[in-house]
Each structure stands twice: as structure tokens, then as C-alpha cells.
Scaffold this motif. Structure first.
Motif, PDB file in Angstrom:
ATOM      1  N   ALA A 198       0.832  -1.208   0.000  1.00  0.00           N
ATOM      2  CA  ALA A 198       0.000   0.000   0.000  1.00  0.00           C
ATOM      3  C   ALA A 198       0.864   1.255   0.000  1.00  0.00           C
ATOM      4  O   ALA A 198       0.608   2.205  -0.756  1.00  0.00           O
ATOM      5  N   TYR A 199       1.895   1.270   0.840  1.00  0.00           N
ATOM      6  CA  TYR A 199       2.809   2.419   0.856  1.00  0.00           C
ATOM      7  C   TYR A 199       3.490   2.592  -0.501  1.00  0.00           C
ATOM      8  O   TYR A 199       3.617   3.710  -1.016  1.00  0.00           O
ATOM      9  N   ALA A 200       3.944   1.471  -1.085  1.00  0.00           N
ATOM     10  CA  ALA A 200       4.662   1.549  -2.364  1.00  0.00           C
ATOM     11  C   ALA A 200       3.759   2.072  -3.473  1.00  0.00           C
ATOM     12  O   ALA A 200       4.180   2.906  -4.294  1.00  0.00           O
ATOM     13  N   LEU A 201       2.515   1.597  -3.521  1.00  0.00           N
ATOM     14  CA  LEU A 201       1.598   2.032  -4.565  1.00  0.00           C
ATOM     15  C   LEU A 201       1.287   3.518  -4.448  1.00  0.00           C
ATOM     16  O   LEU A 201       1.380   4.261  -5.442  1.00  0.00           O
ATOM     17  N   VAL A 202       0.939   3.965  -3.247  1.00  0.00           N
ATOM     18  CA  VAL A 202       0.604   5.380  -3.077  1.00  0.00           C
ATOM     19  C   VAL A 202       1.815   6.265  -3.354  1.00  0.00           C
ATOM     20  O   VAL A 202       1.704   7.306  -4.006  1.00  0.00           O
ATOM     21  N   ASP A 203       2.984   5.840  -2.896  1.00  0.00           N
ATOM     22  CA  ASP A 203       4.192   6.629  -3.125  1.00  0.00           C
ATOM     23  C   ASP A 203       4.510   6.725  -4.614  1.00  0.00           C
ATOM     24  O   ASP A 203       4.862   7.795  -5.128  1.00  0.00           O
ATOM     25  N   ALA A 204       4.372   5.614  -5.334  1.00  0.00           N
ATOM     26  CA  ALA A 204       4.652   5.611  -6.774  1.00  0.00           C
ATOM     27  C   ALA A 204       3.676   6.518  -7.519  1.00  0.00           C
ATOM     28  O   ALA A 204       4.079   7.315  -8.383  1.00  0.00           O
ATOM     29  N   LEU A 205       2.401   6.426  -7.189  1.00  0.00           N
ATOM     30  CA  LEU A 205       1.398   7.243  -7.877  1.00  0.00           C
ATOM     31  C   LEU A 205       1.527   8.721  -7.520  1.00  0.00           C
ATOM     32  O   LEU A 205       1.287   9.592  -8.356  1.00  0.00           O
ATOM     33  N   ALA A 206       1.924   8.980  -6.276  1.00  0.00           N
ATOM     34  CA  ALA A 206       2.092  10.375  -5.854  1.00  0.00           C
ATOM     35  C   ALA A 206       3.234  11.062  -6.597  1.00  0.00           C
ATOM     36  O   ALA A 206       3.255  12.289  -6.718  1.00  0.00           O
ATOM     37  N   LYS A 207       4.184  10.269  -7.113  1.00  0.00           N
ATOM     38  CA  LYS A 207       5.321  10.828  -7.847  1.00  0.00           C
ATOM     39  C   LYS A 207       5.107  10.809  -9.354  1.00  0.00           C
ATOM     40  O   LYS A 207       6.000  11.179 -10.126  1.00  0.00           O
ATOM     41  N   SER A 208       3.934  10.376  -9.780  1.00  0.00           N
ATOM     42  CA  SER A 208       3.627  10.334 -11.210  1.00  0.00           C
ATOM     43  C   SER A 208       3.385  11.740 -11.749  1.00  0.00           C
ATOM     44  O   SER A 208       2.840  12.599 -11.044  1.00  0.00           O
ATOM     45  N   PRO A 209       3.748  12.007 -12.987  1.00  0.00           N
ATOM     46  CA  PRO A 209       3.475  13.326 -13.582  1.00  0.00           C
ATOM     47  C   PRO A 209       1.975  13.599 -13.743  1.00  0.00           C
ATOM     48  O   PRO A 209       1.587  14.748 -13.947  1.00  0.00           O
ATOM     49  N   ILE A 210       1.153  12.558 -13.649  1.00  0.00           N
ATOM     50  CA  ILE A 210      -0.294  12.767 -13.758  1.00  0.00           C
ATOM     51  C   ILE A 210      -0.974  12.490 -12.415  1.00  0.00           C
ATOM     52  O   ILE A 210      -2.134  12.080 -12.358  1.00  0.00           O
ATOM     53  N   ARG A 211      -0.273  12.743 -11.319  1.00  0.00           N
ATOM     54  CA  ARG A 211      -0.792  12.413  -9.996  1.00  0.00           C
ATOM     55  C   ARG A 211      -2.119  13.099  -9.708  1.00  0.00           C
ATOM     56  O   ARG A 211      -3.004  12.517  -9.068  1.00  0.00           O
ATOM     57  N   ASP A 212      -2.295  14.344 -10.155  1.00  0.00           N
ATOM     58  CA  ASP A 212      -3.536  15.059  -9.853  1.00  0.00           C
ATOM     59  C   ASP A 212      -4.741  14.341 -10.444  1.00  0.00           C
ATOM     60  O   ASP A 212      -5.771  14.177  -9.780  1.00  0.00           O
TER      61      ASP A 212
END
Length: 299
Positions: A198-212
Motif C-alpha cells: 500500500a505504501y509503495a503504490l501510493v508513493d509511486a502514484l504520488a510521484k507520477s506526472p499525472i498524480r492530480d
């Protein structure tokens, strides 16, 4: 001890789990009194204001002199030194237990450094919790319908083991005994690995250029899967490191399965992909059915 049914309970450390257990034991009438010691005295003040504890101890030694049952409910990183201090100043305590998520290091530390008191120690782990933390989140019903795993040594004092079993039953939990190493392997797979994912998924998505856009359009599945990423990062850092070997083995096994799924997708192998999805669905449905039967008392 006050009488055969009510006991003076002491807590070393007082967060969500310790506070919830204190409230549950008060509610059940198992506790004649609740005393606590915490390295942060402000925690004891809040606990007193909330009615979680009846008194605060000035030291671990003072607490151990005044209670029948002592419960270690401190952060994982601090548990080893605290359990040794508790066992080396047992006073009139009948038994000592804990609520730590990882048992192996504690078990080995006690066997090596406090063997004369090891019989009084009954390691425990409630399979219950919340993404909330701290004594202000304490909930008397937190353990109702949940399991507690005890990992006693073969030389554990029968009275100590029986009393810890009574304590958790009074809190509304179902008690089961398990080998220490088996406990750590099982919890690595069922609790520690899901938190890491869960931490890894949220962290990866939060750093995505399309996170918003990702977070704007995320729906119930994302919310349900990632809820535990709101848990205390320091606590889960310590748990991951304390159960390092078992967690790494669980992560390696998961990565093997994830790689197989990736290969099926890359190869456009719908048959293999569906086979794995169906296998997972069957296992999950069986788990859900068994859980429902346990909750209803059928099994």
C-alpha cells in the motif's frame, strides 16, 4: 491481587492498542485498576483525562511492584530493552505479555538475557488495529471478534499462560497459540507485506506526472486497497525492519507472482492471465466465506 476475577493491570507504553486494551478490560470488569508508564508523560495525562488509566507510575520498576499483569504496548523499536527491564524487576507480577507485531527478536532477547524470568513472559499479538494511532484513538471494542496469537515458550508457567488467555478473552478476542517463527512468517505475508504494498503504490502514484488526475479519479477500489497507507510510518518502518527476513521472503514470493502476471500481459496471454485471476478469486471467495462463518459462530 484484588480477587479471583479482577486484576491490577499495568501498561508500559500506551498508544492505540494499549489504550484500547485498557478500556476493554475496564468495560469487562477484568481490571480492578489500570496503571501505566510511558516515556512521554503527556500521554499519561491524556489517558487519565480520558479515563483510560487510573494512575501513572514514575518508573517501570514502580509499575512492576504494583500490578498483577504487566503489558508491554510500546513501539517496536523500544520493545526489546523494555521487556528486559520489565522482566528483571518483576515485583509481585504474575505474568508479563506484550502486543508487538514481531515476536522473534523479543523471544530470543528474553531467552538470552532474562532466562530466569522467561517463564512469566507470554508473548502476544492482537490481530486488530486501525490506521489511527495514539491513546486518543483508543476503542474498547477494538478486539471484539478478532484473533489474538500467543507464542508462549514450551516452559511458560501455566498460570501465566492461562491468565493472559483470560485477559484477551475478557477483551472480546479469540485466542490461539502459535510457534514464534511461524507467527512472524504468517504476519509478514498477511499484514506486513500488504502495508508495504500500500505504501509503495501510493508513493509511486504520488510521484507520477499525472498524480492530480490519478487521485481525482481514484474510486472505491483504490481507497479500500490503500487505506492502510495512512498508518503510522514510523511504526511500520520499525515493524518492517524487525521482521526483515520473513518480510523479504514474502516480498520475493510476491514479486515472482507479479512478474508472472506481467509476462502474461506482455505476451497477450489471456488464458494464463484469466487462470491466475480465477485462482485468486476462488481463494479470496473461500477466505470471505470462512470469515463470515467465523463471525457468525458457525465455525
Amino acid at each position: 491481587m484484588s480477587d479471583s476475577r479482577r486484576y491490577r493491570i499495568g501498561f508500559v507504553g500506551l498508544g492505540l492498542i494499549g489504550g484500547s486494551l485498557a478500556l476493554a478490560l475496564k468495560k469487562a470488569g477484568f481490571a480492578a485498576s489500570i496503571t501505566a508508564w510511558d516515556i512521554d508523560s503527556s500521554v499519561l495525562g491524556r489517558a487519565g483525562d480520558l479515563g483510560v488509566i487510573d494512575s501513572a507510575a514514575d518508573s517501570i520498576a514502580a509499575l512492576m511492584q504494583s500490578v498483577d499483569i504487566a503489558v508491554l504496548a510500546a513501539p517496536t523499536q523500544a520493545c526489546e530493552s523494555l521487556i528486559l527491564e520489565m522482566l528483571k524487576s518483576p515485583g509481585g507480577t504474575i505474568c508479563v505479555t506484550d502486543v508487538a507485531s514481531v515476536k522473534g527478536d523479543l523471544y530470543r532477547a528474553v531467552a538470552a538475557s532474562a532466562p530466569e524470568a522467561a517463564a512469566l513472559y507470554v508473548p502476544g499479538h492482537p490481530i486488530a488495529g486501525s490506521e489511527r494511532s495514539g491513546v486518543t484513538a483508543a476503542d474498547a471494542g477494538l478486539f471484539e471478534g478478532h484473533r489474538v496469537i500467543l507464542t508462549p515458550d514450551t516452559n511458560a508457567d501455566p498460570q501465566a499462560l492461562g491468565l493472559v488467555q483470560q485477559l484477551w478473552t475478557a477483551a472480546g478476542a479469540t485466542v490461539q497459540c502459535m510457534d514464534v517463527d511461524e507467527h512472524d512468517r504468517v504476519l509478514a505475508a498477511t499484514s506486513h507485506l500488504p502495508h508495504v504494498l500500500a505504501y509503495a503504490l501510493v508513493d509511486a502514484l504520488a510521484k507520477s506526472p499525472i498524480r492530480d488526475d490519478i487521485f481525482r479519479f481514484a474510486a472505491g477500489g483504490f481507497r479500500d486497497f490503500t487505506r492502510i497507507a495512512s498508518s503510522d510510518p514510523v511504526m511500520w518502518r520499525d515493524i518492517a525492519l524487525a521482521n526483515r527476513d520473513a518480510l523479504l521472503a514474502a516480498m520475493d514470493d510476491f514479486c515472482t507472482h507479479l512478474d508472472a502476471l506481467r509476462t502474461s500481459i506482455a505476451d497477450r496471454d489471456g488464458v494464463a492471465l484469466e487462470r491466475r485471476f480465477r485462482s485468486a478469486k476462488t481463494a479470496r471467495d473461500e477466505f470471505a466465506r470462512d470469515l463470515a462463518m467465523r463471525d457468525s459462530g458457525t465455525i
